[in-house]
Design an enzyme around this catalytic site. Structure first.
Site, mmCIF file in Angstrom:
data_model
loop_
_atom_site.group_PDB
_atom_site.id
_atom_site.type_symbol
_atom_site.label_atom_id
_atom_site.label_comp_id
_atom_site.label_asym_id
_atom_site.label_seq_id
_atom_site.Cartn_x
_atom_site.Cartn_y
_atom_site.Cartn_z
ATOM 1 N N ASP A 25 0.833 -1.187 0.000
ATOM 2 C CA ASP A 25 0.000 0.000 0.000
ATOM 3 C C ASP A 25 0.879 1.253 0.000
ATOM 4 O OD1 ASP A 25 -2.663 1.365 0.500
ATOM 5 O OD2 ASP A 25 -1.576 1.995 2.292
ATOM 6 N N GLU A 35 1.576 -0.452 -5.040
ATOM 7 C CA GLU A 35 0.585 0.560 -5.372
ATOM 8 C C GLU A 35 1.374 1.852 -5.534
ATOM 9 O OE1 GLU A 35 -3.364 2.841 -3.671
ATOM 10 O OE2 GLU A 35 -1.802 2.184 -2.313
#
Length: 722
Positions: free
Chosen positions: A361, A397
């Site tokens: 993330d 990401e």
């Protein structure tokens, strides 16, 4: 022994047998006779180990001072302690927020290396290191004991019978990812026993395994399973997604059906073992960019009270936090102790929990050096050199909230990336946006414009149309606006940026024409995704037409808005998706490891790929930028794969001709007249229908084809023996 009763917990400072122990490994390590405790706290002046026994109103806290210190690590060995022992730390040191130090021994702290955590943290004034409501805010010092309101770290028994299980090492080009949530995936599945629904055991249940195998996916990507804090309370909502970690080694206890005193670790391992036995990899969505402790006004639960100045990125004044994550704080991955924490955590999940990879993330945040993202940062460099971590799937990401923003293509070889530009382009194309042909061709063929210059392969692109963040596939074709009714502050302007199109009616409709078009659009998206070069990622439930009723940000919806409704499954779309996945897995022409070159193939005389106009002529350069153009065809040469299999044999496949028509009306297409592209073609997909591989008629080169508006047709030409 001095005994005090504070907030319902009997606290005792004891004379306890304790040996020097070892500084490494960090955390609590049981050896069958006792436990070695070790914690990094560089600026601390004293560290107390707190052992908790009893339940309810009879909890006792035994406090043992760790007297051994090796460099910045405090440690000690306590004989006689067994798995299941609950513990925490109280760390003494300067309380000087303006210098970056926030020590407060009144706050019980979780072990950053705890392998299990028991209890759920619900917001309470006691968690704050300062006096709530005081005019001086975080500069004040709270003396409220937080122990009664804190979860506890738990000593575990690491042994487990793996029966030879190991990582599956499925190559990226053969991978099909299924993003899902441990709880939401099985919570409403009545085929699973009630007590197992929404748990690791529910995901490992034979019915779940059977479904995933029949779908054809090769990997589940689990939304965060690191222990996290529910930071959304009091309004009937809660943190569902879990992007608020506090324990980077501990599997989330709320997803365990068997207990939280270490049983969650065993249950997680059992889940991984069951998925591996079915040929399905396990990828974890991990959040190492920040913690649940927030900014200077946030709670003190672990890192902030252990060594605030050496875990977080602090502003120049040292009181405040640099926030590149939108959560209040950012872990400082430039510092050795933080890098060690992250690497130790990754290795643990690989070696002890047998996971197959990670999706990071806000990965760009981990590569920040000062204020810029550096693809050669210490974070990437250490992972590249690590013999364990470097061998699993690494997915970034490519976002953070600093000046760098979207860092697509800014990750080193060996990494794959969530390709947000693929998502945006494909959505725009199928809603009829102008000037899309050129970019659509780039995205469909692996996004060479983003990754090829970095010596990466098409598999660097993780292609997706939907993910947990945003509309589901069904909602993408059913809503023009977001409808986050239970989350009003996220719905202020009423507009969304999802590049969606409702097919003429907002939300549910009884209009058969609208519903027919929506079903076709879903098949268009599925076909595009699963036949594109790169690695496809499917959002769980999209194949069932799952809806969130127009909610495009369900992070706080731990309820039926987010959970999969199995009794409402769209079995027609499910069957279509299964056949699409099977088609992809059966044909390596859709799963290339190398880039297309557009050059003729020796012995064949045609290119590995070629683009065509509806009239059957190859696409000239000037047609790529026509604003009005929404239709094209592409030839994929099964003789032009330029790769070998595991035995070194050249890979040869059937050739395919794909026709994309995003125009609102039907068009007449012509198959290539040159028989070198193919003499005989069979239709295997027409998204006007939900069928796959069911058309018996053969078409010859130069045949005319009627292609309905907003549809895809796919034709196959059997490979010819050379």
């Amino acid at each position: 022994m001095v005994v005090n009763r504070l907030s319902g917990i009997e606290r005792a400072t004891m004379t306890q047998t304790i040996y020097p122990g070892r500084p490494y490994p960090l955390g609590a390590t049981w050896d069958g006779k006792g436990v070695n405790f070790s914690i990094y706290a560089e600026n601390a002046t004293e560290v107390q180990l707190c052992l908790f026994d009893g339940e309810g109103d009879n909890v006792t806290e035994k406090v043992i001072t760790l007297t051994e210190r090796t460099h910045q690590v405090w440690h000690g060995y306590v004989p006689g302690i067994r798995p299941g022992q609950r513990y925490g730390y109280r760390v003494h040191g300067p309380f000087e927020p303006q210098a970056g130090h926030r020590y407060n021994p009144h706050k019980l702290l979780l072990d950053p290396y705890a392998k299990a955590i028991s209890g759920v943290l619900n917001a309470h004034e006691a968690h704050l290191g300062y006096e709530l409501g005081h005019a001086d805010g975080d500069l004040t010092f709270s003396k409220i004991d937080s122990a009664p309101y804190m979860p506890k770290s738990v000593v575990i028994n690491p042994s487990f019978e793996w029966d030879g299980d190991k990582q599956l090492n499925i190559p990226f080009h053969k991978t099909i990812i299924y993003e899902t949530h441990v709880k939401g995936f099985t919570k409403l599945n009545k085929k699973i026993p009630a007590h197992l629904r929404g748990t690791y055991a529910g995901l490992a249940h034979p019915d779940t395994i059977s479904y995933l195998k029949s779908l054809g996916i090769t990997a589940v990507e689990l939304m965060p399973v690191h222990q996290f804090v529910n930071d959304r309370q009091g309004d009937g909502l809660s943190n569902y997604w879990g992007y608020n970690s506090i324990g980077f080694f501990a599997p989330e206890a709320r997803y365990a059906s068997s207990g939280t005193m270490g049983q969650q670790v065993q249950e997680f391992k059992t889940m991984v073992k069951a998925l591996h036995a079915a040929g399905i990899e396990v990828i974890l969505d991990v959040v190492y960019n920040h913690t649940a402790e927030g900014n200077h006004m946030g709670p003190t639960m672990s890192f902030k009270g252990i060594d605030n100045a050496n875990y977080y990125r602090l502003a120049d004044d040292r009181r405040y936090y640099m926030d590149y994550t939108g959560t209040g704080n950012t872990l400082n991955a430039n510092l050795p102790n933080v890098l060690r924490l992250i690497m130790d955590s990754l290795r643990y999940w690989i070696t002890e929990m047998h996971v197959d990879g990670f999706r990071f993330d806000l990965a760009a945040t981990l590569a920040r050096e000062l204020h810029e993202v550096n693809r050669l940062s210490a974070f990437f460099d250490i992972i590249h050199q690590d013999p364990v971590i470097s061998q699993v799937k690494l997915i970034a990401e490519p976002w953070d909230l600093g000046e760098g923003g979207y860092q697509v293509g800014n990750f080193p070889p060996g990494w794959a990336e969530w390709n947000g530009k693929y998502r945006d382009c494909v959505r725009d194309y199928w809603r009829g946006a102008d000037s899309m042909l050129s970019e659509f061709a780039e995205r469909f063929t692996g996004s060479s414009d983003l990754y090829q210059d970095d010596y990466r392969r098409p598999t660097a692109s993780i292609n997706f149309v939907t993910a947990h963040d945003g509309f589901t596939l069904h909602d993408l074709v059913s809503y023009n606006h977001k409808h986050n009714e239970a989350n009003k502050e996220d719905n202020k302007d009423g507009e969304d940026h999802n590049r969606s199109w409702n097919c003429g009616t907002e939300g549910p409709s009884d209009d058969e024409t609208v519903n027919t078009l929506r079903a076709r659009q879903k098949r268009n998206f599925m076909t595009t995704l699963l036949l594109s070069q790169g690695v496809p990622m499917l959002l769980a439930g999209d194949e069932l037409s799952r809806t969130q009723k127009g909610n495009n940000n369900a992070y706080c919806q731990d309820n039926e808005i987010s959970w999969l409704h199995w009794e409402k499954a769209d079995h027609t779309l499910l069957q279509f998706t299964r056949k699409l996945i099977a088609l992809r897995r059966s044909h390596p022409v859709f799963c290339r490891r190398k880039w297309f070159t557009g050059q003729p193939i020796k012995g064949v005389g045609v290119e590995d790929i070629a683009w065509f106009l509806p009239d059957g002529r190859e696409m000239p350069d000037e047609n790529w930028d026509h604003d009005f153009a929404r239709s094209l065809a592409v030839f994929l040469n099964g003789h032009g794969i330029r790769s070998v299999d595991e035995k070194g044999q050249r890979i040869v496949d059937d050739s395919f001709y794909l026709i994309f028509n995003a125009y609102h009306d039907s068009l007449d297409f012509v198959l290539p007249k040159d028989k070198r592209y193919g003499e005989s073609w069979v239709k295997v997909i027409d998204t006007v229908s939900a069928e796959v591989d069911s058309w018996p008629d053969r078409l010859v080169a130069g045949s005319h084809i009627q292609v309905e508006g907003r549809s895809v047709q796919v034709y196959r030409c059997k490979q010819q023996q050379k």
